[in-house]
Design an enzyme around this catalytic site. Structure first.
Site, PDB file in Angstrom:
ATOM      1  N   CYS A 165       2.582   7.298  -0.466  1.00 54.57           N
ATOM      2  CA  CYS A 165       3.587   7.179  -1.530  1.00 54.57           C
ATOM      3  C   CYS A 165       3.257   8.139  -2.673  1.00 54.57           C
ATOM      4  O   CYS A 165       2.177   8.725  -2.740  1.00 54.57           O
ATOM      5  CB  CYS A 165       3.659   5.736  -2.028  1.00 54.57           C
ATOM      6  SG  CYS A 165       2.330   5.289  -3.166  1.00 54.57           S
TER       7      CYS A 165
ATOM      8  N   CYS B 169      -2.177   0.406  -2.465  1.00 55.47           N
ATOM      9  CA  CYS B 169      -2.064   1.032  -1.149  1.00 55.47           C
ATOM     10  C   CYS B 169      -3.449   1.271  -0.528  1.00 55.47           C
ATOM     11  O   CYS B 169      -4.452   1.412  -1.231  1.00 55.47           O
ATOM     12  CB  CYS B 169      -1.378   2.393  -1.253  1.00 55.47           C
ATOM     13  SG  CYS B 169       0.261   2.341  -1.969  1.00 55.47           S
TER      14      CYS B 169
ATOM     15  N   GLU C 261      -1.397  -6.461  -0.796  1.00 55.91           N
ATOM     16  CA  GLU C 261      -0.194  -6.800  -1.548  1.00 55.91           C
ATOM     17  C   GLU C 261      -0.468  -7.969  -2.475  1.00 55.91           C
ATOM     18  O   GLU C 261      -1.502  -8.628  -2.384  1.00 55.91           O
ATOM     19  CB  GLU C 261       0.948  -7.128  -0.578  1.00 55.91           C
ATOM     20  CG  GLU C 261       1.372  -5.927   0.241  1.00 55.91           C
ATOM     21  CD  GLU C 261       2.541  -6.215   1.165  1.00 55.91           C
ATOM     22  OE1 GLU C 261       2.863  -7.394   1.411  1.00 55.91           O
ATOM     23  OE2 GLU C 261       3.141  -5.232   1.652  1.00 55.91           O
TER      24      GLU C 261
ATOM     25  N   GLU D  39      -4.570   3.970   0.834  1.00 61.45           N
ATOM     26  CA  GLU D  39      -5.137   5.274   0.493  1.00 61.45           C
ATOM     27  C   GLU D  39      -5.933   5.208  -0.814  1.00 61.45           C
ATOM     28  O   GLU D  39      -7.028   5.758  -0.915  1.00 61.45           O
ATOM     29  CB  GLU D  39      -4.029   6.322   0.335  1.00 61.45           C
ATOM     30  CG  GLU D  39      -3.184   6.545   1.575  1.00 61.45           C
ATOM     31  CD  GLU D  39      -1.931   5.673   1.627  1.00 61.45           C
ATOM     32  OE1 GLU D  39      -2.011   4.466   1.280  1.00 61.45           O
ATOM     33  OE2 GLU D  39      -0.881   6.197   2.021  1.00 61.45           O
TER      34      GLU D  39
ATOM     35  N   CYS E 287       0.037   7.454  -4.682  1.00 60.04           N
ATOM     36  CA  CYS E 287      -1.191   7.875  -4.001  1.00 60.04           C
ATOM     37  C   CYS E 287      -1.337   9.395  -4.031  1.00 60.04           C
ATOM     38  O   CYS E 287      -2.442   9.906  -4.223  1.00 60.04           O
ATOM     39  CB  CYS E 287      -1.203   7.366  -2.566  1.00 60.04           C
ATOM     40  SG  CYS E 287      -1.505   5.587  -2.472  1.00 60.04           S
TER      41      CYS E 287
ATOM     42  N   ASN F  67      -3.960  -1.750   2.787  1.00 63.35           N
ATOM     43  CA  ASN F  67      -3.090  -2.178   1.699  1.00 63.35           C
ATOM     44  C   ASN F  67      -3.306  -3.660   1.382  1.00 63.35           C
ATOM     45  O   ASN F  67      -3.458  -4.486   2.279  1.00 63.35           O
ATOM     46  CB  ASN F  67      -1.614  -1.879   2.000  1.00 63.35           C
ATOM     47  CG  ASN F  67      -1.134  -2.422   3.333  1.00 63.35           C
ATOM     48  OD1 ASN F  67      -1.887  -2.490   4.297  1.00 63.35           O
ATOM     49  ND2 ASN F  67       0.131  -2.806   3.384  1.00 63.35           N
TER      50      ASN F  67
HETATM   51 ZN   LIG Z   1       0.502   4.664  -1.936  1.00 63.39          ZN
END
Ligand SMILES: [Zn+2]
Length: 134
Positions: A90, A56, A47, A58, A93, A45
């Site tokens: 999430c 993210c 940010e 993924e 994703c 990830n």
């Molecule tokens: Zn995600």
């Protein structure tokens, strides 16, 4: 799938998690995506101070794989500090993965132990996927 390949992908997802850029949440995630051709693509990830710009682990793994010409995927591994409960991808994703691999197995790994916490599939987690083709 060969368990050697799965174990190798788990090791890579644990390693890439350590490169997480997560100064705001302090929540590190690693992902490893095994392709049908047997390659592994990783992501962590990243940010941003403009929170919505965060991406993210993924999706970074998936975008990296697609950028390398891969379109068929075997297994997604997600590594996080589970602290007694599984951490799932999430909704964003799940939607993005549904475009390429709507039934891909998803393996959730506890970063503290390196052990598999849960095995599921994308369509179990996200049964009503949005598609322009449906
Ligand atoms: Zn995600």
């Amino acid at each position: 799938m060969k368990s050697e390949l799965l174990q190798h992908a788990i090791t890579q997802s644990l390693a890439v998690r350590n490169r997480s850029y997560s100064p705001y949440s302090q929540f590190k995630v690693g992902a490893a995506l095994i392709t049908k051709s047997g390659n592994i693509f990783v992501g962590t990830n990243v940010e941003n101070g403009s929170y919505g710009a965060t991406v993210c682990a993924e999706r970074i793994a998936l975008f990296s794989a697609v950028s390398a010409g891969e379109r068929e995927f075997e297994t997604l591994i997600v590594t996080a500090d589970m602290d007694g409960k599984a951490v799932y991808p999430c909704g964003l994703c799940l939607q993005v993965f549904s475009e390429f691999a709507p039934q891909i197995p998803v393996v959730l790994v506890n970063a503290s132990t390196g052990k598999i916490e849960k095995e599921t599939t994308l369509d179990t987690l996200f049964p009503h996927q949005f598609s322009l083709n449906s």
